[in-house]
Design a protein around this motif. Structure first.
Motif, PDB file in Angstrom:
ATOM      1  N   HIS A   7       0.833  -1.192   0.000  1.00 17.41           N
ATOM      2  CA  HIS A   7       0.000   0.000   0.000  1.00 17.41           C
ATOM      3  C   HIS A   7       0.878   1.256   0.000  1.00 17.41           C
ATOM      4  O   HIS A   7       0.622   2.213  -0.745  1.00 17.41           O
ATOM      5  CB  HIS A   7      -0.914  -0.034   1.227  1.00 17.41           C
ATOM      6  CG  HIS A   7      -1.721   1.202   1.429  1.00 17.41           C
ATOM      7  ND1 HIS A   7      -2.738   1.567   0.577  1.00 17.41           N
ATOM      8  CD2 HIS A   7      -1.661   2.173   2.377  1.00 17.41           C
ATOM      9  CE1 HIS A   7      -3.284   2.699   0.994  1.00 17.41           C
ATOM     10  NE2 HIS A   7      -2.636   3.088   2.079  1.00 17.41           N
ATOM     11  N   GLU A   8       1.917   1.263   0.824  1.00 14.93           N
ATOM     12  CA  GLU A   8       2.794   2.426   0.912  1.00 14.93           C
ATOM     13  C   GLU A   8       3.602   2.605  -0.378  1.00 14.93           C
ATOM     14  O   GLU A   8       3.756   3.731  -0.866  1.00 14.93           O
ATOM     15  CB  GLU A   8       3.734   2.263   2.106  1.00 14.93           C
ATOM     16  CG  GLU A   8       3.002   2.347   3.438  1.00 14.93           C
ATOM     17  CD  GLU A   8       3.907   2.038   4.611  1.00 14.93           C
ATOM     18  OE1 GLU A   8       3.605   2.503   5.727  1.00 14.93           O
ATOM     19  OE2 GLU A   8       4.915   1.314   4.420  1.00 14.93           O
ATOM     20  N   ILE A   9       4.110   1.501  -0.920  1.00 14.21           N
ATOM     21  CA  ILE A   9       4.857   1.577  -2.180  1.00 14.21           C
ATOM     22  C   ILE A   9       3.953   2.097  -3.288  1.00 14.21           C
ATOM     23  O   ILE A   9       4.355   2.913  -4.125  1.00 14.21           O
ATOM     24  CB  ILE A   9       5.446   0.201  -2.551  1.00 14.21           C
ATOM     25  CG1 ILE A   9       6.564  -0.157  -1.561  1.00 14.21           C
ATOM     26  CG2 ILE A   9       5.977   0.185  -3.977  1.00 14.21           C
ATOM     27  CD1 ILE A   9       7.050  -1.579  -1.686  1.00 14.21           C
ATOM     28  N   GLY A  10       2.707   1.639  -3.276  1.00 11.70           N
ATOM     29  CA  GLY A  10       1.750   2.109  -4.281  1.00 11.70           C
ATOM     30  C   GLY A  10       1.529   3.604  -4.200  1.00 11.70           C
ATOM     31  O   GLY A  10       1.384   4.280  -5.230  1.00 11.70           O
ATOM     32  N   GLU A  11       1.513   4.142  -2.971  1.00  9.45           N
ATOM     33  CA  GLU A  11       1.335   5.585  -2.795  1.00  9.45           C
ATOM     34  C   GLU A  11       2.508   6.351  -3.423  1.00  9.45           C
ATOM     35  O   GLU A  11       2.310   7.386  -4.076  1.00  9.45           O
ATOM     36  CB  GLU A  11       1.227   5.922  -1.303  1.00  9.45           C
ATOM     37  CG  GLU A  11      -0.079   5.461  -0.672  1.00  9.45           C
ATOM     38  CD  GLU A  11      -0.103   5.707   0.824  1.00  9.45           C
ATOM     39  OE1 GLU A  11       0.847   6.327   1.331  1.00  9.45           O
ATOM     40  OE2 GLU A  11      -1.069   5.281   1.481  1.00  9.45           O
ATOM     41  N   VAL A  12       3.728   5.841  -3.240  1.00  8.43           N
ATOM     42  CA  VAL A  12       4.904   6.490  -3.826  1.00  8.43           C
ATOM     43  C   VAL A  12       4.839   6.444  -5.351  1.00  8.43           C
ATOM     44  O   VAL A  12       5.078   7.447  -6.038  1.00  8.43           O
ATOM     45  CB  VAL A  12       6.197   5.835  -3.320  1.00  8.43           C
ATOM     46  CG1 VAL A  12       7.407   6.409  -4.059  1.00  8.43           C
ATOM     47  CG2 VAL A  12       6.347   6.041  -1.828  1.00  8.43           C
ATOM     48  N   ILE A  13       4.514   5.274  -5.888  1.00  9.72           N
ATOM     49  CA  ILE A  13       4.426   5.134  -7.354  1.00  9.72           C
ATOM     50  C   ILE A  13       3.367   6.071  -7.921  1.00  9.72           C
ATOM     51  O   ILE A  13       3.582   6.738  -8.942  1.00  9.72           O
ATOM     52  CB  ILE A  13       4.123   3.670  -7.724  1.00  9.72           C
ATOM     53  CG1 ILE A  13       5.338   2.785  -7.403  1.00  9.72           C
ATOM     54  CG2 ILE A  13       3.737   3.544  -9.200  1.00  9.72           C
ATOM     55  CD1 ILE A  13       5.084   1.315  -7.561  1.00  9.72           C
ATOM     56  N   ARG A  14       2.220   6.138  -7.251  1.00 11.85           N
ATOM     57  CA  ARG A  14       1.148   7.027  -7.726  1.00 11.85           C
ATOM     58  C   ARG A  14       1.627   8.482  -7.740  1.00 11.85           C
ATOM     59  O   ARG A  14       1.409   9.213  -8.693  1.00 11.85           O
ATOM     60  CB  ARG A  14      -0.068   6.895  -6.823  1.00 11.85           C
ATOM     61  CG  ARG A  14      -1.215   7.851  -7.170  1.00 11.85           C
ATOM     62  CD  ARG A  14      -2.247   7.925  -6.053  1.00 11.85           C
ATOM     63  NE  ARG A  14      -1.649   8.344  -4.795  1.00 11.85           N
ATOM     64  CZ  ARG A  14      -1.371   9.615  -4.491  1.00 11.85           C
ATOM     65  NH1 ARG A  14      -1.636  10.572  -5.355  1.00 11.85           N
ATOM     66  NH2 ARG A  14      -0.832   9.925  -3.339  1.00 11.85           N
ATOM     67  N   LYS A  15       2.300   8.900  -6.655  1.00 14.29           N
ATOM     68  CA  LYS A  15       2.760  10.281  -6.560  1.00 14.29           C
ATOM     69  C   LYS A  15       3.789  10.593  -7.641  1.00 14.29           C
ATOM     70  O   LYS A  15       3.724  11.650  -8.289  1.00 14.29           O
ATOM     71  CB  LYS A  15       3.362  10.542  -5.182  1.00 14.29           C
ATOM     72  CG  LYS A  15       3.741  12.002  -4.963  1.00 14.29           C
ATOM     73  CD  LYS A  15       4.264  12.237  -3.568  1.00 14.29           C
ATOM     74  CE  LYS A  15       4.513  13.727  -3.335  1.00 14.29           C
ATOM     75  NZ  LYS A  15       5.423  14.321  -4.321  1.00 14.29           N
ATOM     76  N   VAL A  16       4.744   9.683  -7.854  1.00 18.03           N
ATOM     77  CA  VAL A  16       5.768   9.907  -8.878  1.00 18.03           C
ATOM     78  C   VAL A  16       5.125   9.994 -10.252  1.00 18.03           C
ATOM     79  O   VAL A  16       5.456  10.874 -11.066  1.00 18.03           O
ATOM     80  CB  VAL A  16       6.825   8.784  -8.825  1.00 18.03           C
ATOM     81  CG1 VAL A  16       7.754   8.856 -10.045  1.00 18.03           C
ATOM     82  CG2 VAL A  16       7.633   8.870  -7.531  1.00 18.03           C
ATOM     83  N   ARG A  17       4.187   9.104 -10.531  1.00 20.94           N
ATOM     84  CA  ARG A  17       3.511   9.122 -11.837  1.00 20.94           C
ATOM     85  C   ARG A  17       2.778  10.442 -12.040  1.00 20.94           C
ATOM     86  O   ARG A  17       2.855  11.055 -13.119  1.00 20.94           O
ATOM     87  CB  ARG A  17       2.531   7.951 -11.932  1.00 20.94           C
ATOM     88  CG  ARG A  17       1.725   7.927 -13.234  1.00 20.94           C
ATOM     89  CD  ARG A  17       0.835   6.712 -13.324  1.00 20.94           C
ATOM     90  NE  ARG A  17      -0.207   6.682 -12.306  1.00 20.94           N
ATOM     91  CZ  ARG A  17      -1.345   7.383 -12.384  1.00 20.94           C
ATOM     92  NH1 ARG A  17      -1.566   8.184 -13.423  1.00 20.94           N
ATOM     93  NH2 ARG A  17      -2.246   7.293 -11.418  1.00 20.94           N
ATOM     94  N   ASP A  60      12.369   4.289 -12.940  1.00 23.32           N
ATOM     95  CA  ASP A  60      13.717   4.576 -12.449  1.00 23.32           C
ATOM     96  C   ASP A  60      13.679   4.904 -10.953  1.00 23.32           C
ATOM     97  O   ASP A  60      14.220   5.914 -10.491  1.00 23.32           O
ATOM     98  CB  ASP A  60      14.356   5.733 -13.228  1.00 23.32           C
ATOM     99  CG  ASP A  60      15.852   5.851 -12.955  1.00 23.32           C
ATOM    100  OD1 ASP A  60      16.456   4.838 -12.538  1.00 23.32           O
ATOM    101  OD2 ASP A  60      16.402   6.957 -13.132  1.00 23.32           O
ATOM    102  N   LEU A  61      13.012   4.019 -10.206  1.00 21.09           N
ATOM    103  CA  LEU A  61      12.898   4.172  -8.759  1.00 21.09           C
ATOM    104  C   LEU A  61      13.640   3.021  -8.085  1.00 21.09           C
ATOM    105  O   LEU A  61      13.089   1.940  -7.916  1.00 21.09           O
ATOM    106  CB  LEU A  61      11.428   4.151  -8.324  1.00 21.09           C
ATOM    107  CG  LEU A  61      10.560   5.331  -8.737  1.00 21.09           C
ATOM    108  CD1 LEU A  61       9.122   5.092  -8.326  1.00 21.09           C
ATOM    109  CD2 LEU A  61      11.073   6.629  -8.128  1.00 21.09           C
ATOM    110  N   PRO A  62      14.888   3.224  -7.690  1.00 20.45           N
ATOM    111  CA  PRO A  62      15.636   2.149  -7.014  1.00 20.45           C
ATOM    112  C   PRO A  62      14.975   1.794  -5.680  1.00 20.45           C
ATOM    113  O   PRO A  62      14.508   2.673  -4.957  1.00 20.45           O
ATOM    114  CB  PRO A  62      17.020   2.761  -6.795  1.00 20.45           C
ATOM    115  CG  PRO A  62      17.093   3.931  -7.720  1.00 20.45           C
ATOM    116  CD  PRO A  62      15.688   4.433  -7.883  1.00 20.45           C
ATOM    117  N   MET A  63      14.976   0.533  -5.355  1.00 21.22           N
ATOM    118  CA  MET A  63      14.324   0.060  -4.135  1.00 21.22           C
ATOM    119  C   MET A  63      14.920   0.716  -2.886  1.00 21.22           C
ATOM    120  O   MET A  63      14.193   1.014  -1.931  1.00 21.22           O
ATOM    121  CB  MET A  63      14.454  -1.466  -4.028  1.00 21.22           C
ATOM    122  CG  MET A  63      13.692  -2.070  -2.850  1.00 21.22           C
ATOM    123  SD  MET A  63      11.899  -1.884  -2.985  1.00 21.22           S
ATOM    124  CE  MET A  63      11.557  -3.127  -4.240  1.00 21.22           C
TER     125      MET A  63
END
Length: 443
Positions: A7-17, A60-63
């Motif tokens: 859920h948290e990773i998804g929030e980051v991906i959504r924001k970056v997109r 291009d989001l390194p873990m």
């Protein structure tokens, strides 16, 4: 990865997109679909780790950078949450227009983690302004988003059903209110956030059961939750269960138990200055003493309830107090006092469009007018009650209104008398048909 981490990773991906101005379709290719991208952003558990890694590479989001980005995202979410707390406080203290303006300024996107909360608070603001349609639209949006979101722990789905039930109640559709409330109870996540929602759902269900005369179901519900009352963080909700238990005890004939529970509730509400609850409990006490024919105690109880008028915002409860006080006076033969009390009951019921209590008050006023030989006025009150009962589907009250009208016409207008008797038969026939259907369904 655990569900919360997803859920948290998804929030980051959504924001970056969003920050890069990309659509879901812009990230899709032969290896990942727009639906999968959406599922990852929403934290859907069944998405494979390979797909998540693939999407992170595309962006291009390194873990190893995710923890830092998660912290930044959480800080931004905290700011939004703070603004929502501000909005909730403004609404609660009566600054509804200011709260709505702040909601508009937030301008959250449909994919934002707190968008369901924003719709929910918007609905509460509209409910405060008695704009039921706008509130309903906002709640259906909150419900749609919360049902699509796999992260159920915030209990927004249950909270939305709670308010939809209240709107139905204010519209005098008690059956629909019950259905929404049962949906909310079913959707509630026990270990989630907003745990107070469960108590509110159960309390409201108890109220709806009381209004529909389902005493056995109501008693069972109250006993199920009674031991949890000391754990409730909202004193008003806890006192609501004291009122429910004392009222159901009264309705089931357990008068001494009703007195004990109501008295205990009055003491708690007095110490905590919960004037609306105090009014409810004094009203129950007055009704119990009326049933016990302890007239002085009954009158004192109702007058104590009325002394609290002005200590809380006016609402439908005053209709109940004045109606039951009117009934007490009728039993004592104090017809002039009864007339004044029932007039006030009708006034409050009309003011708040409380059709259920209004029809009851009109029938009681009709009965009083018959007693004091004002037959024409009695007929007028019965006819108004009949019109409401037919429009709202209150079959018991429709039957009572036809019976009362028949009593008025008996020996005076044979044609009207026969018409009333025919309609009484038709209403009773409808009762019997429903009873047969119930029996057939229970076989």
């Amino acid at each position: 990865m655990k569900t919360l981490a997803l859920h948290e990773i998804g929030e980051v991906i959504r924001k970056v997109r969003k920050d890069r101005g990309l659509r879901l379709e812009d990230l899709a290719d032969e290896n990942i679909s727009p639906a999968t991208v959406s599922n990852i952003e929403r934290g859907v558990a069944h998405v494979s780790p390979e797909k998540i890694s693939y999407l992170l590479e595309k962006l291009d989001l390194p873990m190893h950078k995710l923890p830092e980005m998660l912290v930044q995202e959480q800080e931004e979410l905290k700011k939004v949450k703070f603004k929502l707390l501000t909005i909730a406080t403004l609404r609660k203290t009566g600054f509804i227009d200011e709260a709505l303006d702040l909601l508009e300024e937030l301008n959250l996107e449909e994919s934002h983690p707190y968008i369901a909360h924003a719709y929910y608070f918007k609905a509460k603001c509209y409910m405060g302004k008695r704009k039921w349609k706008q509130a309903e639209r906002a709640l259906y949006n909150a419900l749609r988003i919360s049902q699509q979101n796999p992260y159920k722990e915030n209990n927004m789905e249950a909270a939305s059903y709670l308010l939809l039930g209240l709107i139905s109640y204010y519209r005098n559709d008690i059956e629909q209110a019950l259905e929404f409330t049962n949906n909310g109870i079913e959707a509630f996540v026990e270990d989630g956030e907003n745990r107070h929602i469960k108590a509110l759902l159960y309390r409201n269900k108890g109220v709806y059961l009381q209004r529909t005369g389902r005493i056995t179901e109501g008693i069972q519900l109250v006993h199920e939750i009674w031991e949890q009352i000391p754990l409730m963080d909202d004193i008003g909700t806890a006192l609501g269960f004291y009122w429910l238990r004392s009222e159901f005890s009264r309705l089931s004939g357990l008068l001494d138990e009703a007195i004990e529970i109501a008295t205990e509730g009055i003491e708690i509400s007095r110490r905590n200055k919960q004037y609306d609850s105090m009014c409810d409990l004094w009203t129950v006490l007055g009704s119990v003493y009326t049933a016990k024919k302890e007239w002085d105690l009954a009158e004192t109880s109702f007058k104590m309830a009325l002394k609290l008028e002005g200590k809380f915002p006016e609402d439908q409860r005053l209709t109940t107090v004045y109606t039951r006080l009117g009934i007490l006076y009728m039993k004592q033969g104090r017809n002039e006092n009864a007339y004044g009390a029932l007039e006030k009951a009708i006034k409050y019921a009309e003011k708040f469009n409380d059709t259920s209590r209004l029809s009851t008050s009109l029938i009681m006023m009709g009965d009083l007018c018959q007693i004091i030989d004002k037959t024409d006025e009695a007929i007028s009150h019965y006819q108004k009650a009949l019109e409401i009962a037919q429009k709202q589907g209150y079959k018991e009250k429709e039957f009572k209104a036809w019976f009362s009208l028949a009593r008025c016409f008996d020996g005076k207008d044979e044609q009207e008398f026969q018409n009333c008797m025919r309609n009484m038969y038709n209403v009773k026939k409808e009762f019997n048909r429903k009873e047969v259907e119930f029996l057939e369904e229970s076989i």
